[in-house]
Design a protein around this motif. Structure first.
Motif, mmCIF file in Angstrom:
data_model
loop_
_atom_site.group_PDB
_atom_site.id
_atom_site.type_symbol
_atom_site.label_atom_id
_atom_site.label_comp_id
_atom_site.label_asym_id
_atom_site.label_seq_id
_atom_site.Cartn_x
_atom_site.Cartn_y
_atom_site.Cartn_z
ATOM 1 N N SER A 72 0.837 -1.205 0.000
ATOM 2 C CA SER A 72 0.000 0.000 0.000
ATOM 3 C C SER A 72 0.867 1.248 0.000
ATOM 4 C CB SER A 72 -0.898 0.003 1.236
ATOM 5 O OG SER A 72 -1.702 1.164 1.271
ATOM 6 N N LYS A 73 0.537 2.223 -0.836
ATOM 7 C CA LYS A 73 1.328 3.456 -0.920
ATOM 8 C C LYS A 73 1.067 4.405 0.245
ATOM 9 C CE LYS A 73 2.043 3.626 -5.922
ATOM 10 N NZ LYS A 73 3.504 3.584 -5.842
ATOM 11 N N GLY A 74 -0.022 4.234 0.921
ATOM 12 C CA GLY A 74 -0.344 5.093 2.055
ATOM 13 C C GLY A 74 -0.703 4.270 3.268
ATOM 14 N N ILE A 75 -0.251 4.693 4.449
ATOM 15 C CA ILE A 75 -0.557 3.980 5.683
ATOM 16 C C ILE A 75 -1.036 4.982 6.731
ATOM 17 C CG2 ILE A 75 1.013 2.054 5.299
ATOM 18 C CD1 ILE A 75 3.044 3.451 7.086
ATOM 19 N N PRO A 76 -1.787 4.526 7.733
ATOM 20 C CA PRO A 76 -2.240 5.444 8.792
ATOM 21 C C PRO A 76 -1.057 6.077 9.516
ATOM 22 C CG PRO A 76 -3.397 3.330 8.901
ATOM 23 C CD PRO A 76 -2.292 3.156 7.906
ATOM 24 N N ASP A 77 -1.288 7.266 10.055
ATOM 25 C CA ASP A 77 -0.216 8.003 10.732
ATOM 26 C C ASP A 77 0.421 7.210 11.864
ATOM 27 O OD1 ASP A 77 -0.604 10.094 9.028
ATOM 28 O OD2 ASP A 77 -1.821 11.282 10.421
ATOM 29 N N GLU A 78 -0.406 6.473 12.628
ATOM 30 C CA GLU A 78 0.148 5.731 13.763
ATOM 31 C C GLU A 78 1.103 4.632 13.310
ATOM 32 O OE1 GLU A 78 -4.233 4.256 13.429
ATOM 33 O OE2 GLU A 78 -3.040 6.025 12.921
ATOM 34 N N LEU A 79 0.859 4.077 12.108
ATOM 35 C CA LEU A 79 1.780 3.070 11.585
ATOM 36 C C LEU A 79 3.044 3.718 11.021
ATOM 37 C CD1 LEU A 79 -0.391 0.329 9.845
ATOM 38 C CD2 LEU A 79 0.392 0.507 12.203
ATOM 39 N N VAL A 104 18.402 -4.917 3.565
ATOM 40 C CA VAL A 104 18.483 -3.458 3.449
ATOM 41 C C VAL A 104 17.745 -2.987 2.202
ATOM 42 C CG1 VAL A 104 20.048 -1.518 3.076
ATOM 43 C CG2 VAL A 104 20.618 -3.278 4.762
ATOM 44 N N GLU A 105 17.942 -3.685 1.102
ATOM 45 C CA GLU A 105 17.273 -3.316 -0.150
ATOM 46 C C GLU A 105 15.762 -3.363 0.001
ATOM 47 O OE1 GLU A 105 18.573 -4.606 -4.345
ATOM 48 O OE2 GLU A 105 16.856 -5.910 -3.932
ATOM 49 N N LEU A 106 15.248 -4.418 0.619
ATOM 50 C CA LEU A 106 13.804 -4.555 0.776
ATOM 51 C C LEU A 106 13.246 -3.491 1.719
ATOM 52 C CD1 LEU A 106 11.485 -6.351 -0.182
ATOM 53 C CD2 LEU A 106 11.783 -7.722 1.881
ATOM 54 N N ALA A 107 13.977 -3.192 2.786
ATOM 55 C CA ALA A 107 13.522 -2.169 3.728
ATOM 56 C C ALA A 107 13.456 -0.794 3.054
ATOM 57 C CB ALA A 107 14.446 -2.117 4.942
ATOM 58 N N LEU A 108 14.473 -0.455 2.276
ATOM 59 C CA LEU A 108 14.490 0.837 1.594
ATOM 60 C C LEU A 108 13.444 0.889 0.480
ATOM 61 C CD1 LEU A 108 18.326 1.517 1.459
ATOM 62 C CD2 LEU A 108 16.622 2.879 2.672
ATOM 63 N N LEU A 109 13.243 -0.222 -0.213
ATOM 64 C CA LEU A 109 12.209 -0.277 -1.240
ATOM 65 C C LEU A 109 10.841 -0.032 -0.617
ATOM 66 C CD1 LEU A 109 11.633 -0.881 -4.286
ATOM 67 C CD2 LEU A 109 11.190 -3.240 -3.582
ATOM 68 N N ALA A 110 10.599 -0.648 0.553
ATOM 69 C CA ALA A 110 9.326 -0.444 1.252
ATOM 70 C C ALA A 110 9.157 1.017 1.648
ATOM 71 C CB ALA A 110 9.258 -1.351 2.478
ATOM 72 N N LEU A 111 10.212 1.629 2.175
ATOM 73 C CA LEU A 111 10.146 3.039 2.567
ATOM 74 C C LEU A 111 9.871 3.940 1.360
ATOM 75 C CD1 LEU A 111 13.118 3.159 5.098
ATOM 76 C CD2 LEU A 111 10.711 3.578 5.642
ATOM 77 N N SER A 112 10.465 3.607 0.218
ATOM 78 C CA SER A 112 10.279 4.435 -0.982
ATOM 79 C C SER A 112 8.854 4.374 -1.503
ATOM 80 C CB SER A 112 11.245 4.002 -2.088
ATOM 81 O OG SER A 112 10.853 2.768 -2.673
ATOM 82 N N ASN A 113 8.074 3.408 -1.021
ATOM 83 C CA ASN A 113 6.684 3.289 -1.459
ATOM 84 C C ASN A 113 5.735 4.125 -0.610
ATOM 85 O OD1 ASN A 113 5.089 2.020 -3.499
ATOM 86 N ND2 ASN A 113 4.131 0.761 -1.933
ATOM 87 N N ILE A 114 6.285 4.870 0.363
ATOM 88 C CA ILE A 114 5.444 5.796 1.139
ATOM 89 C C ILE A 114 5.281 7.066 0.310
ATOM 90 C CG2 ILE A 114 5.148 7.052 3.297
ATOM 91 C CD1 ILE A 114 6.995 5.109 4.657
ATOM 92 N N VAL A 115 4.254 7.072 -0.491
ATOM 93 C CA VAL A 115 4.017 8.184 -1.416
ATOM 94 C C VAL A 115 2.888 9.075 -0.932
ATOM 95 C CG1 VAL A 115 3.349 8.775 -3.787
ATOM 96 C CG2 VAL A 115 4.864 6.821 -3.368
ATOM 97 N N LEU A 116 1.869 8.480 -0.355
ATOM 98 C CA LEU A 116 0.655 9.225 -0.012
ATOM 99 C C LEU A 116 0.582 9.661 1.442
ATOM 100 C CD1 LEU A 116 -1.910 7.005 -1.977
ATOM 101 C CD2 LEU A 116 -0.697 9.047 -2.768
ATOM 102 N N ILE A 154 13.071 12.190 -1.789
ATOM 103 C CA ILE A 154 12.509 13.115 -2.789
ATOM 104 C C ILE A 154 10.992 13.238 -2.628
ATOM 105 C CG2 ILE A 154 12.144 13.505 -5.253
ATOM 106 C CD1 ILE A 154 14.985 14.120 -4.311
ATOM 107 N N TYR A 155 10.326 12.147 -2.286
ATOM 108 C CA TYR A 155 8.873 12.211 -2.085
ATOM 109 C C TYR A 155 8.487 13.080 -0.891
ATOM 110 C CZ TYR A 155 7.137 9.026 -5.667
ATOM 111 O OH TYR A 155 6.776 8.471 -6.865
ATOM 112 N N ARG A 156 9.400 13.302 0.023
ATOM 113 C CA ARG A 156 9.126 14.166 1.173
ATOM 114 C C ARG A 156 9.225 15.649 0.796
ATOM 115 N NH1 ARG A 156 8.650 9.602 1.837
ATOM 116 N NH2 ARG A 156 6.533 10.316 1.527
#
Length: 320
Positions: A72-79, A104-116, A154-156
Motif C-alpha cells: 500500500s502506498k499510504g498507511i495510517p499516521d500511527e503506523l 536493506v534493499e527490501l527495507a528501503l524499497l518499502a520506505l520508498s513506497n510511502i508516497v501518499l 525526494i517524495y518528502r
C-alpha cells in the motif's frame, strides 16, 4: 490459512513480501489490500508488537512493516510512526553480507513506497542522510537500494521545502542522479525490444533502477525550488536515455519526456539549462517524426511558451 495452520506465519509473511516486492517493482496497481481485513490485522499486529518493548520481536515487526508498506502506498499516521523508524534501523545495517544487503534493499524499497503519507522530518532525516552519505563514501548499497533511499527522500520534498538545501547542496542529488543514470544507461542493451519472447525486458534490475531514477527525477523537477548548477548534467543524462530508448523502449521514452516536461515547467530551471543539456534538440528531433504523441506536443508547447525558446525553435524549424 494461518489460523487453520495450513501456512506458518513466517511463510505467509515471506509470500506477502514477495508479492509486495513484485507489485512495487513492476508497478502493479491494486486497491484490494487497502480495504482488506488483512490490512486491519497487520495494523493490530504492528501496534501490539511495538508495545511489547523489551519482549519485542524486531524481525517480525520489520516483516510486518515491509508487508504493509509494499502492498500500500499510504498507511495510517500511527503506523508511519512505527514503520519508518523500524525500517530505517534495518536500512542502517552496514554489513555487506549478501543476506543483509537483501534485507536493506527490501527495507528501503518499502520506505520508498510511502508516497501518499506525510512523514515527520524528525523520524527520518538524520538516518536517511547517514544511509546516503555512507554509500557515497563506501558504495555499500545495491543500485536499487540506493535509488530507493533517494526516492523516499525526494517524495518528502513536496510537503517540506526546507529539504531543498539538504537534497541539493548537502547530499548533491544532481551529481548522484547523473552518475547513476550514466552507469545504468551503459548496462542496458537498448538494441533489444522492450518486450521479447513474451517477457518484459525491464525485469532486469538495472532497467528497473534506471526507470525508477527517471520517475524520481520527475518528482524532483516538480517540487525542487532551489537553483543549482547540476541541472544541465541531469537533463543531459535524461536526453541520453531518451535517445537510447526511442526505438525500442517506449516506456523509458515516455518517462524521459515526462521528466523533461516537468523540468521545462520549473521556474528555477533556466533556459540555458535546457539548451546546454540538449533538451530542446530532443524536441526538434522529435517534431520531424511522422507522428507526435501527446506528451511531446505538450512538451513543445511548454518550450514554445517562452519567447526566447519560441524564437530559437522557429529559427531551427526553418532549417528543417
Amino acid at each position: 490459512m494461518i489460523e487453520e495452520k495450513k501456512m506458518s506465519m513466517e511463510n505467509a509473511l515471506l509470500l506477502l513480501k514477495r508479492v509486495g516486492y513484485c507489485k512495487v517493482l513492476f508497478e502493479w496497481f491494486s486497491y484490494a489490500f487497502k480495504s482488506s481485513l488483512l490490512r486491519g490485522r497487520f495494523k493490530k499486529m504492528i501496534v501490539n508488537e511495538e508495545e511489547k518493548n523489551e519482549e519485542k520481536n524486531e524481525k517480525l515487526l520489520a516483516d510486518l512493516c515491509e508487508c504493509c508498506l509494499l502492498l500500500s502506498k499510504g498507511i495510517p499516521d500511527e503506523l508511519t510512526l512505527i514503520c519508518v523508524p523500524c525500517l530505517l534501523k534495518v536500512s542502517l545495517k552496514k554489513d555487506e553480507d549478501e543476506e543483509i544487503l537483501k534485507e536493506v534493499e527490501l527495507a528501503l524499497l518499502a520506505l520508498s513506497n510511502i508516497v501518499l503519507s506525510e512523514v515527520p522530518k524528525e523520524l527520518y532525516l538524520n538516518e536517511i542522510k547517514e544511509i546516503i552519505q555512507y554509500h557515497q563514501e563506501h558504495h555499500n548499497l545495491t543500485r536499487l537500494a540506493y535509488q530507493s533511499a533517494w526516492g523516499f527522500l525526494i517524495y518528502r520534498l513536496d510537503n517540506d521545502k526546507s529539504l531543498n538545501e539538504v537534497i541539493v547542496n548537502e547530499l548533491h542529488f544532481g551529481r548522484e542522479a547523473a552518475r547513476e543514470l550514466e552507469e545504468l544507461t551503459r548496462n542496458v542493451d537498448w538494441k533489444k525490444k522492450e518486450e521479447e519472447n513474451g517477457k518484459r525486458r525491464r525485469e532486469a534490475k538495472e532497467e528497473i533502477a534506471l526507470m525508477r531514477w527517471i520517475v524520481t527525477l520527475k518528482i524532483y523537477f516538480l517540487c525542487c525550488r532551489l537553483r543549482n548548477e547540476e541541472f544541465v548534467e541531469i537533463l543531459s543524462r535524461i536526453v541520453r536515455v531518451f535517445r537510447a530508448a526511442k526505438e525500442n523502449y517506449g516506456g523509458f521514452r515516455n518517462q524521459c519526456i515526462s521528466s523533461l516536461k516537468r523540468a521545462a515547467g520549473n521556474k528555477v530551471v533556466k533556459i540555458d539549462d535546457l539548451l546546454k543539456s540538449g533538451a530542446i534538440d530532443v524536441v526538434l528531433e522529435r517534431i520531424q517524426w511522422p507522428t507526435l504523441d501527446d506528451g511531446m506536443i505538450f512538451l513543445y508547447g511548454i518550450f514554445h511558451a517562452s519567447p526566447f525558446i519560441s524564437s530559437h525553435l522557429n529559427s531551427e524549424k526553418k532549417k528543417i
